[in-house]
Design a protein around this motif. Structure first.
Motif, PDB file in Angstrom:
ATOM      1  N   ALA A 145       0.841  -1.194   0.000  1.00  0.00           N
ATOM      2  CA  ALA A 145       0.000   0.000   0.000  1.00  0.00           C
ATOM      3  C   ALA A 145       0.877   1.245   0.000  1.00  0.00           C
ATOM      4  O   ALA A 145       2.052   1.211   0.372  1.00  0.00           O
ATOM      5  CB  ALA A 145      -0.898  -0.007   1.230  1.00  0.00           C
ATOM      6  N   VAL A 146       0.299   2.348  -0.409  1.00  0.00           N
ATOM      7  CA  VAL A 146       0.995   3.626  -0.360  1.00  0.00           C
ATOM      8  C   VAL A 146       1.333   3.905   1.096  1.00  0.00           C
ATOM      9  O   VAL A 146       0.536   3.628   1.992  1.00  0.00           O
ATOM     10  CB  VAL A 146       0.092   4.741  -0.938  1.00  0.00           C
ATOM     11  N   ALA A 147       2.506   4.450   1.310  1.00  0.00           N
ATOM     12  CA  ALA A 147       2.979   4.668   2.673  1.00  0.00           C
ATOM     13  C   ALA A 147       2.003   5.534   3.469  1.00  0.00           C
ATOM     14  O   ALA A 147       1.641   6.623   3.050  1.00  0.00           O
ATOM     15  CB  ALA A 147       4.356   5.311   2.650  1.00  0.00           C
ATOM     16  N   ASP A 148       1.556   5.012   4.578  1.00  0.00           N
ATOM     17  CA  ASP A 148       0.687   5.736   5.491  1.00  0.00           C
ATOM     18  C   ASP A 148       1.521   6.171   6.684  1.00  0.00           C
ATOM     19  O   ASP A 148       2.604   5.638   6.929  1.00  0.00           O
ATOM     20  CB  ASP A 148      -0.442   4.811   5.988  1.00  0.00           C
ATOM     21  N   PRO A 149       1.012   7.117   7.445  1.00  0.00           N
ATOM     22  CA  PRO A 149       1.757   7.500   8.647  1.00  0.00           C
ATOM     23  C   PRO A 149       1.821   6.327   9.626  1.00  0.00           C
ATOM     24  O   PRO A 149       0.877   5.548   9.730  1.00  0.00           O
ATOM     25  CB  PRO A 149       0.932   8.652   9.220  1.00  0.00           C
ATOM     26  N   VAL A 150       2.930   6.206  10.281  1.00  0.00           N
ATOM     27  CA  VAL A 150       3.066   5.203  11.327  1.00  0.00           C
ATOM     28  C   VAL A 150       3.448   5.924  12.614  1.00  0.00           C
ATOM     29  O   VAL A 150       4.029   7.000  12.588  1.00  0.00           O
ATOM     30  CB  VAL A 150       4.121   4.117  10.994  1.00  0.00           C
ATOM     31  N   CYS A 151       3.096   5.319  13.706  1.00  0.00           N
ATOM     32  CA  CYS A 151       3.439   5.852  15.020  1.00  0.00           C
ATOM     33  C   CYS A 151       4.328   4.823  15.710  1.00  0.00           C
ATOM     34  O   CYS A 151       4.099   3.626  15.593  1.00  0.00           O
ATOM     35  CB  CYS A 151       2.185   6.079  15.851  1.00  0.00           C
ATOM     36  N   ILE A 152       5.310   5.299  16.422  1.00  0.00           N
ATOM     37  CA  ILE A 152       6.214   4.425  17.168  1.00  0.00           C
ATOM     38  C   ILE A 152       5.976   4.653  18.662  1.00  0.00           C
ATOM     39  O   ILE A 152       5.894   5.796  19.120  1.00  0.00           O
ATOM     40  CB  ILE A 152       7.697   4.715  16.824  1.00  0.00           C
ATOM     41  N   PHE A 153       5.846   3.555  19.390  1.00  0.00           N
ATOM     42  CA  PHE A 153       5.643   3.606  20.835  1.00  0.00           C
ATOM     43  C   PHE A 153       6.669   2.709  21.513  1.00  0.00           C
ATOM     44  O   PHE A 153       7.060   1.674  20.970  1.00  0.00           O
ATOM     45  CB  PHE A 153       4.238   3.120  21.206  1.00  0.00           C
ATOM     46  N   ASN A 154       7.084   3.113  22.703  1.00  0.00           N
ATOM     47  CA  ASN A 154       8.003   2.316  23.516  1.00  0.00           C
ATOM     48  C   ASN A 154       7.289   1.834  24.766  1.00  0.00           C
ATOM     49  O   ASN A 154       6.792   2.646  25.557  1.00  0.00           O
ATOM     50  CB  ASN A 154       9.236   3.143  23.901  1.00  0.00           C
ATOM     51  N   TRP A 155       7.240   0.511  24.913  1.00  0.00           N
ATOM     52  CA  TRP A 155       6.629  -0.125  26.083  1.00  0.00           C
ATOM     53  C   TRP A 155       7.724  -0.371  27.106  1.00  0.00           C
ATOM     54  O   TRP A 155       8.773  -0.939  26.765  1.00  0.00           O
ATOM     55  CB  TRP A 155       6.047  -1.482  25.686  1.00  0.00           C
ATOM     56  N   SER A 156       7.492  -0.011  28.361  1.00  0.00           N
ATOM     57  CA  SER A 156       8.383  -0.363  29.474  1.00  0.00           C
ATOM     58  C   SER A 156       7.664  -1.420  30.296  1.00  0.00           C
ATOM     59  O   SER A 156       6.522  -1.213  30.720  1.00  0.00           O
ATOM     60  CB  SER A 156       8.680   0.851  30.349  1.00  0.00           C
ATOM     61  N   LEU A 157       8.334  -2.554  30.495  1.00  0.00           N
ATOM     62  CA  LEU A 157       7.737  -3.664  31.240  1.00  0.00           C
ATOM     63  C   LEU A 157       8.638  -4.065  32.393  1.00  0.00           C
ATOM     64  O   LEU A 157       9.866  -3.882  32.332  1.00  0.00           O
ATOM     65  CB  LEU A 157       7.534  -4.878  30.331  1.00  0.00           C
ATOM     66  N   SER A 158       8.029  -4.641  33.414  1.00  0.00           N
ATOM     67  CA  SER A 158       8.807  -5.190  34.526  1.00  0.00           C
ATOM     68  C   SER A 158       8.170  -6.495  34.966  1.00  0.00           C
ATOM     69  O   SER A 158       6.966  -6.705  34.826  1.00  0.00           O
ATOM     70  CB  SER A 158       8.866  -4.205  35.700  1.00  0.00           C
ATOM     71  N   LYS A 159       9.039  -7.367  35.480  1.00  0.00           N
ATOM     72  CA  LYS A 159       8.577  -8.633  36.039  1.00  0.00           C
ATOM     73  C   LYS A 159       8.183  -8.376  37.485  1.00  0.00           C
ATOM     74  O   LYS A 159       8.953  -7.772  38.246  1.00  0.00           O
ATOM     75  CB  LYS A 159       9.679  -9.681  35.952  1.00  0.00           C
ATOM     76  N   GLN A 160       7.008  -8.809  37.856  1.00  0.00           N
ATOM     77  CA  GLN A 160       6.512  -8.558  39.210  1.00  0.00           C
ATOM     78  C   GLN A 160       7.169  -9.560  40.173  1.00  0.00           C
ATOM     79  O   GLN A 160       6.929 -10.759  40.088  1.00  0.00           O
ATOM     80  CB  GLN A 160       4.986  -8.687  39.249  1.00  0.00           C
ATOM     81  N   THR A 161       8.019  -9.032  41.046  1.00  0.00           N
ATOM     82  CA  THR A 161       8.798  -9.898  41.945  1.00  0.00           C
ATOM     83  C   THR A 161       8.431  -9.708  43.414  1.00  0.00           C
ATOM     84  O   THR A 161       8.890 -10.470  44.251  1.00  0.00           O
ATOM     85  CB  THR A 161      10.300  -9.632  41.769  1.00  0.00           C
ATOM     86  N   THR A 162       7.626  -8.706  43.706  1.00  0.00           N
ATOM     87  CA  THR A 162       7.232  -8.446  45.088  1.00  0.00           C
ATOM     88  C   THR A 162       5.899  -9.128  45.365  1.00  0.00           C
ATOM     89  O   THR A 162       4.911  -8.874  44.675  1.00  0.00           O
ATOM     90  CB  THR A 162       7.102  -6.931  45.340  1.00  0.00           C
ATOM     91  N   LYS A 163       5.906  -9.968  46.386  1.00  0.00           N
ATOM     92  CA  LYS A 163       4.683 -10.662  46.783  1.00  0.00           C
ATOM     93  C   LYS A 163       3.855  -9.698  47.636  1.00  0.00           C
ATOM     94  O   LYS A 163       4.261  -9.312  48.721  1.00  0.00           O
ATOM     95  CB  LYS A 163       5.045 -11.926  47.559  1.00  0.00           C
ATOM     96  N   ARG A 164       2.707  -9.287  47.096  1.00  0.00           N
ATOM     97  CA  ARG A 164       1.863  -8.315  47.788  1.00  0.00           C
ATOM     98  C   ARG A 164       0.977  -8.965  48.828  1.00  0.00           C
ATOM     99  O   ARG A 164       0.576  -8.334  49.786  1.00  0.00           O
ATOM    100  CB  ARG A 164       1.021  -7.542  46.774  1.00  0.00           C
ATOM    101  N   TRP A 165       0.599 -10.204  48.619  1.00  0.00           N
ATOM    102  CA  TRP A 165      -0.198 -10.972  49.576  1.00  0.00           C
ATOM    103  C   TRP A 165      -0.010 -12.447  49.259  1.00  0.00           C
ATOM    104  O   TRP A 165       0.494 -12.796  48.187  1.00  0.00           O
ATOM    105  CB  TRP A 165      -1.681 -10.573  49.548  1.00  0.00           C
ATOM    106  N   PRO A 166      -0.409 -13.356  50.163  1.00  0.00           N
ATOM    107  CA  PRO A 166      -0.266 -14.786  49.868  1.00  0.00           C
ATOM    108  C   PRO A 166      -1.026 -15.137  48.575  1.00  0.00           C
ATOM    109  O   PRO A 166      -2.092 -14.598  48.302  1.00  0.00           O
ATOM    110  CB  PRO A 166      -0.897 -15.485  51.075  1.00  0.00           C
ATOM    111  N   ASP A 167      -0.457 -16.003  47.791  1.00  0.00           N
ATOM    112  CA  ASP A 167      -1.043 -16.426  46.516  1.00  0.00           C
ATOM    113  C   ASP A 167      -1.268 -15.255  45.559  1.00  0.00           C
ATOM    114  O   ASP A 167      -2.273 -15.210  44.848  1.00  0.00           O
ATOM    115  CB  ASP A 167      -2.366 -17.188  46.726  1.00  0.00           C
TER     116      ASP A 167
END
Length: 182
Positions: A145-167
């Protein structure tokens, strides 16, 4: 050529009459069937929607799930992948939805034509950044297709390592801390 085709047809009829299923498709037919199957698998994977965090999901899986939800217009499902720290900043999912739909920087994410994760960069064992190219709604997702505008986004992710409550169901899950447009 006609004789060759006729002899192949006769051989196929003989195999079928003998009760064998050993009829070999032509290379062209096999290639078409394989490419069609791969297209179907790709299409299914591209539209599969995981609606809740799980320790079995990679950071890329999380971004894909969140973007698939946003592409379908399901902002609430996308909010499921927001980390507890992110939720402190955004508030309840209704605030998140208003922010995503009404902020010009984020509105291209909702019901976008297509998206592609173009990079993933780890920062240690518990942090990741993913770069996503998004074609806003109304753009063509056709390959030539004819070039359309594109948007670039940066996702920041983290692994949840703190236990907030049992289970704690989020323990060990990758979750989204933030999304920033470029």
């Amino acid at each position: 050529m006609v004789e060759d085709r006729a002899s192949r047809a006769a051989a196929t009829r003989a195999k079928l009459a003998a009760g064998t299923n050993a009829v070999m498709p032509s290379k062209r037919t096999a290639l078409f069937a394989t490419s069609t199957l791969m297209w179907a698998i790709t299409l299914h994977c591209a539209t599969a929607l995981v609606v809740s965090p799980s320790p079995s999901l990679s950071p890329v899986d999380v971004v894909t799930s969140q973007m698939t939800a946003l592409q379908k217009g399901d902002v609430r499902a996308a909010f499921e992948f927001a980390s507890p720290a992110n939720r402190v900043n955004t508030g309840p999912w209704q605030n998140f939805e208003m922010m995503v739909r009404q902020t010009p920087a984020y509105s291209p994410l909702v019901q976008c034509s297509s998206f592609e994760i173009v990079g993933a960069l780890p920062f240690g064992d518990e942090r990741m950044r993913c770069r996503v190219r998004v074609k806003p709604a109304g753009s063509s997702s056709a390959p030539f297709a004819v070039a359309d505008p594109v948007c670039i986004f940066n996702w920041s992710l983290s692994k949840q390592t703190t236990k907030r409550w049992p289970d704690d169901p989020l323990l060990g899950c990758w979750m989204v801390d933030g999304v920033m447009p470029e």
